[in-house]
Motif scaffolding. Structure first.
Motif, PDB file in Angstrom:
ATOM      1  N   ALA A 149       0.791  -1.110   0.049  1.00  0.00           N
ATOM      2  CA  ALA A 149       0.040   0.104  -0.155  1.00  0.00           C
ATOM      3  C   ALA A 149       0.878   1.316   0.148  1.00  0.00           C
ATOM      4  N   GLY A 150       1.989   1.272   0.849  1.00  0.00           N
ATOM      5  CA  GLY A 150       2.850   2.236   0.964  1.00  0.00           C
ATOM      6  C   GLY A 150       3.689   2.832  -0.397  1.00  0.00           C
ATOM      7  N   ILE A 151       3.924   1.654  -1.246  1.00  0.00           N
ATOM      8  CA  ILE A 151       4.653   2.059  -2.287  1.00  0.00           C
ATOM      9  C   ILE A 151       3.704   2.556  -3.436  1.00  0.00           C
ATOM     10  N   THR A 152       2.616   1.968  -3.217  1.00  0.00           N
ATOM     11  CA  THR A 152       1.594   2.532  -4.186  1.00  0.00           C
ATOM     12  C   THR A 152       1.111   4.062  -3.793  1.00  0.00           C
ATOM     13  N   GLU A 153       0.995   4.207  -2.783  1.00  0.00           N
ATOM     14  CA  GLU A 153       0.743   5.588  -2.291  1.00  0.00           C
ATOM     15  C   GLU A 153       1.999   6.602  -2.911  1.00  0.00           C
ATOM     16  N   VAL A 154       3.216   6.320  -2.539  1.00  0.00           N
ATOM     17  CA  VAL A 154       4.167   6.881  -3.212  1.00  0.00           C
ATOM     18  C   VAL A 154       4.155   7.063  -4.681  1.00  0.00           C
ATOM     19  N   ALA A 155       3.821   6.079  -5.445  1.00  0.00           N
ATOM     20  CA  ALA A 155       3.860   6.032  -6.774  1.00  0.00           C
ATOM     21  C   ALA A 155       2.728   7.162  -7.264  1.00  0.00           C
ATOM     22  N   LEU A 156       1.735   7.137  -6.627  1.00  0.00           N
ATOM     23  CA  LEU A 156       0.536   7.924  -7.175  1.00  0.00           C
ATOM     24  C   LEU A 156       0.653   9.636  -6.537  1.00  0.00           C
TER      25      LEU A 156
END
Length: 264
Positions: A149-156
């Motif tokens: 979830a964290g790496i997805t948030e960072v990407a978005l």
């Protein structure tokens, strides 16, 4: 009637409008029932949410020594991409970190002051959106752990905001957005590791808050500094109490303070 206790974030019940409860050790207040009533708030002392001692609150309701020691205040709480439990690596307390990090997490879009991306445990939907004062929200990815979830948030974050303007949220100076369109627009930016967890079809959740009057120029109440305040409660949104004179009191930001609240 007077209530006294240590402040923790208000508990909520998803209804129309949201029901808010200020919960103390031996009592609770349904804040919706206090709308249009005069309320007096008195600062009493500090009480760290971890050790319980009367020590100045540093952050998140904890004294300074607890904040830098307990797992509930570790960096991965605010920055999910730093989670390591899925690698069996301990930060402060591996048992606690596995319990929290290794459970389903949601990456979502919420519109409070603007459209923003965020992360929460699946069990905290829609509580997290309510706490942020979002009037609409939608899940876009459901993953099995906090790291993904964290790496997805960072990407978005490169393509959508990740902060809420609290003044804009409280003034209700907002517009409706088509979050389904936003979800589709951001789909291509999801990291490869999380692409298979994209939620293909769902709808917005709409949230109504118990507010009779929105402030034109919100003024934040520092109860430690002024020691006492009295005003007429006209609304609750996010974790804020809104008063008739445009004063607003952020319960979440004052966790760990012991207050006495009198109702007239």
């Amino acid at each position: 009637m007077t209530y006294q206790g240590v402040l923790r974030k208000m508990e909520t019940e998803f209804s129309n409008p949201i029901q808010y409860y200020l919960v103390f050790e031996n009592d609770f207040i349904n804040m919706n029932q206090l709308l249009d009533k005069s309320i007096d708030i008195q600062f009493v002392k500090h009480q760290c949410l971890s050790c319980g001692l009367d020590k100045p609150i540093y952050r998140q309701g904890f004294c300074k020594s607890c904040f830098f020691d307990i797992p509930q205040a570790a960096d991965w709480i605010m920055r999910p991409e730093l989670s390591t439990a899925h690698l069996d690596k301990e930060d402060r307390d591996l048992e606690y970190e596995k319990k929290v990090q290794l459970q389903p997490h949601i990456v979502y879009l919420a519109n409070s002051s603007n459209v923003k991306v965020g992360v929460t445990r699946k069990s905290q939907v829609p509580t997290r959106w309510i706490d942020q004062g979002a009037h609409e929200a939608i899940e876009i990815v459901e993953v099995p752990n906090r790291y993904l979830a964290g790496i997805t948030e960072v990407a978005l974050k490169d393509h959508v905001g990740d902060k809420t303007n609290w003044r804009t949220m409280l003034k209700n100076d907002i517009k409706d957005e088509n979050l389904v369109e936003w979800r589709e627009r951001l789909k291509s930016y999801i990291p490869e590791e999380a692409k298979n967890y994209f939620i293909e079809s769902n709808t917005e959740t709409n949230i109504e808050f118990p507010v009779h009057k929105y402030p034109k120029k919100p003024k934040s109440l520092n109860i430690e500094k002024v020691q006492s305040y009295q005003g007429t409660l006209v609304g609750v949104k996010g974790q804020y109490l809104i008063f008739e004179d445009d004063t607003v009191f952020n319960i979440r930001a004052n966790e760990g303070l012991v207050v006495a609240i009198s109702v007239f």
